[in-house]
Design a protein around this motif. Sequence first.
Motif, PDB file in Angstrom:
ATOM      1  N   VAL A 309       0.787  -1.376   0.060  1.00 25.28           N
ATOM      2  CA  VAL A 309      -0.141   0.120  -0.030  1.00 25.28           C
ATOM      3  C   VAL A 309       0.824   1.241  -0.106  1.00 25.28           C
ATOM      4  O   VAL A 309       0.438   2.005  -0.694  1.00 25.28           O
ATOM      5  N   ILE A 310       2.078   1.279   0.658  1.00 25.90           N
ATOM      6  CA  ILE A 310       2.874   2.566   0.848  1.00 25.90           C
ATOM      7  C   ILE A 310       3.348   2.862  -0.743  1.00 25.90           C
ATOM      8  O   ILE A 310       4.061   2.150  -1.344  1.00 25.90           O
ATOM      9  N   TRP A 314      -2.744   5.596  -6.341  1.00 29.29           N
ATOM     10  CA  TRP A 314      -4.135   5.561  -6.378  1.00 29.29           C
ATOM     11  C   TRP A 314      -4.559   6.537  -5.035  1.00 29.29           C
ATOM     12  O   TRP A 314      -5.359   7.449  -4.828  1.00 29.29           O
ATOM     13  N   PHE A 315      -3.717   6.730  -3.997  1.00 24.80           N
ATOM     14  CA  PHE A 315      -3.761   7.501  -2.843  1.00 24.80           C
ATOM     15  C   PHE A 315      -2.996   8.698  -2.733  1.00 24.80           C
ATOM     16  O   PHE A 315      -1.868   8.585  -3.348  1.00 24.80           O
ATOM     17  N   SER A 316      -3.115   9.692  -1.970  1.00 27.05           N
ATOM     18  CA  SER A 316      -2.042  10.728  -1.670  1.00 27.05           C
ATOM     19  C   SER A 316      -1.073  10.165  -0.840  1.00 27.05           C
ATOM     20  O   SER A 316      -1.120   9.056  -0.240  1.00 27.05           O
ATOM     21  N   PRO A 317       0.129  10.614  -0.822  1.00 28.72           N
ATOM     22  CA  PRO A 317       1.248  10.163  -0.093  1.00 28.72           C
ATOM     23  C   PRO A 317       0.936   9.974   1.468  1.00 28.72           C
ATOM     24  O   PRO A 317       1.357   9.026   2.028  1.00 28.72           O
ATOM     25  N   PHE A 318       0.081  11.003   2.125  1.00 31.42           N
ATOM     26  CA  PHE A 318      -0.144  10.803   3.429  1.00 31.42           C
ATOM     27  C   PHE A 318      -1.195   9.664   3.652  1.00 31.42           C
ATOM     28  O   PHE A 318      -0.984   8.961   4.748  1.00 31.42           O
ATOM     29  N   GLY A 324      -0.895   2.084   5.048  1.00 33.65           N
ATOM     30  CA  GLY A 324       0.273   1.248   5.255  1.00 33.65           C
ATOM     31  C   GLY A 324       0.980   0.987   6.404  1.00 33.65           C
ATOM     32  O   GLY A 324       1.157  -0.164   6.856  1.00 33.65           O
ATOM     33  N   SER A 325       0.924   1.891   7.150  1.00 29.10           N
ATOM     34  CA  SER A 325       1.399   1.767   8.568  1.00 29.10           C
ATOM     35  C   SER A 325       0.502   1.124   9.478  1.00 29.10           C
ATOM     36  O   SER A 325       0.850   0.518  10.630  1.00 29.10           O
ATOM     37  N   VAL A 387      11.233   0.099   0.767  1.00 30.41           N
ATOM     38  CA  VAL A 387       9.996  -0.468   1.024  1.00 30.41           C
ATOM     39  C   VAL A 387       9.623  -1.864   0.444  1.00 30.41           C
ATOM     40  O   VAL A 387       9.252  -2.806   1.147  1.00 30.41           O
ATOM     41  N   HIS A 388       9.758  -1.776  -0.768  1.00 36.34           N
ATOM     42  CA  HIS A 388       9.306  -3.027  -1.459  1.00 36.34           C
ATOM     43  C   HIS A 388      10.110  -4.213  -1.411  1.00 36.34           C
ATOM     44  O   HIS A 388       9.523  -5.237  -1.285  1.00 36.34           O
TER      45      HIS A 388
END
Length: 411
Positions: A309-310, A314-318, A324-325, A387-388
């Motif tokens: 997810v991080i 499709w999502f804003s960074p925040f 993800g967190s 992260v990946h």
Amino acid sequence: MQIQLGLKENWQQFTLLVLVNMMVGGMVGLERTVVPLVGTEEFRIGADMLVFSFIIAFGVVKAFTNLISGVLADKYTRKRVLVMGWLFGLPVPFMLAWGPSWAWIIGANVLLGISQGLAWSMTVNMKIDLVGPKKRGLAMGLNEAAGYGAVGLTALLTGYLAAAYGLRPQPFYIGIAYTIIGLLLSIFVIRDTRAYAALESASVVTPGEQQHRPDLLWVFKETSLKNRNLFAVSQAGLINNLNDGMSWGVFPLLFISMGVGLEGVGWIKAIYPVVWGAGQIITGPLADRFGRKPLIVWGMFVQVLGHVVIGFEWFSPFISGMVGSVLLGAGTAMVYPALLAAVSDAAHPSWRASSLGVYRFWRDMGYAAGALMAGVVASALGLLWAVHIAGLLTLLSGIIVWLKMKETRKS
């Protein structure tokens, strides 16, 4: 005074140990949001590996301290080692707040690693001593919930203080309070618990049987390689904290580069350990009811989803950072108390403290491994790839537990 095993029978001391571990965890939370930014913005460090060096120092020192903590506890009592841990931690907030160079930050993390390796290890051992075998999952859930809940809340608070007053020294004032309160509680109200471990040990030795008290080398080999369950647990612990070490260094830099403000980074950094901590109040008892293995395997897979997810476009960074967190925290909450309980199940009480020390050695070596991996990968491919790669390693670790580990919970 006659001693008895059990959470209900020892709730006062157990509660005090929970409070002490909140102070222990808060000391780590001091660094989660602010210190990587101190490196890049105040000391103008451009290399990712050098910025992450404070995490590597912390992880390696804490890992080796964990390794000897059980031996020290058996030699000097649990309480003395706990107090010793706080004494090593006393200079840390002062060095973080006013250290004139990055070398002072590294030095503070060496002391913090020793302090955490001694103090957190003892809160774990002392709670396991008190509760006996039936409520280990619950005990570890409460212990880690207190510690990592404090990590997250402190990370959030330091983010707000840094946004309001600057990166130093105000965010580190909290650590001065933690060290003083933790040390005073450990000296004056905490009682040693080694007698409780001896009581449990006597209950599992049949008449005429000699207690087996192996040396640390034997325990290291047994926990690291020879025992399939302990091997599976140790590698899962390492990869679990590899994720944490990676996020510790990468997330502030990654999300600042994506345009997230300091308060937003504070929330992203806080929500991971807060969910991780609070979730263990639920997952600890679940590990007692349903077993250790299901919580470990599925917890690792939930963490993998968090990595996916991080950075999702499709999502804003925040939003991607927060979601993800949360998933990373939920997966870790499933894993953490089950891992500690599994080690406690598999190790004999006479060498359990040493085995927990070996497990925690491998687990906390994950901090250094995560920071090292993140530094290398970020320099070559960018922060998001760190992260990946962590997600891929987590997937492989969960599969190893699935294939290698047998259930350790005693019905």
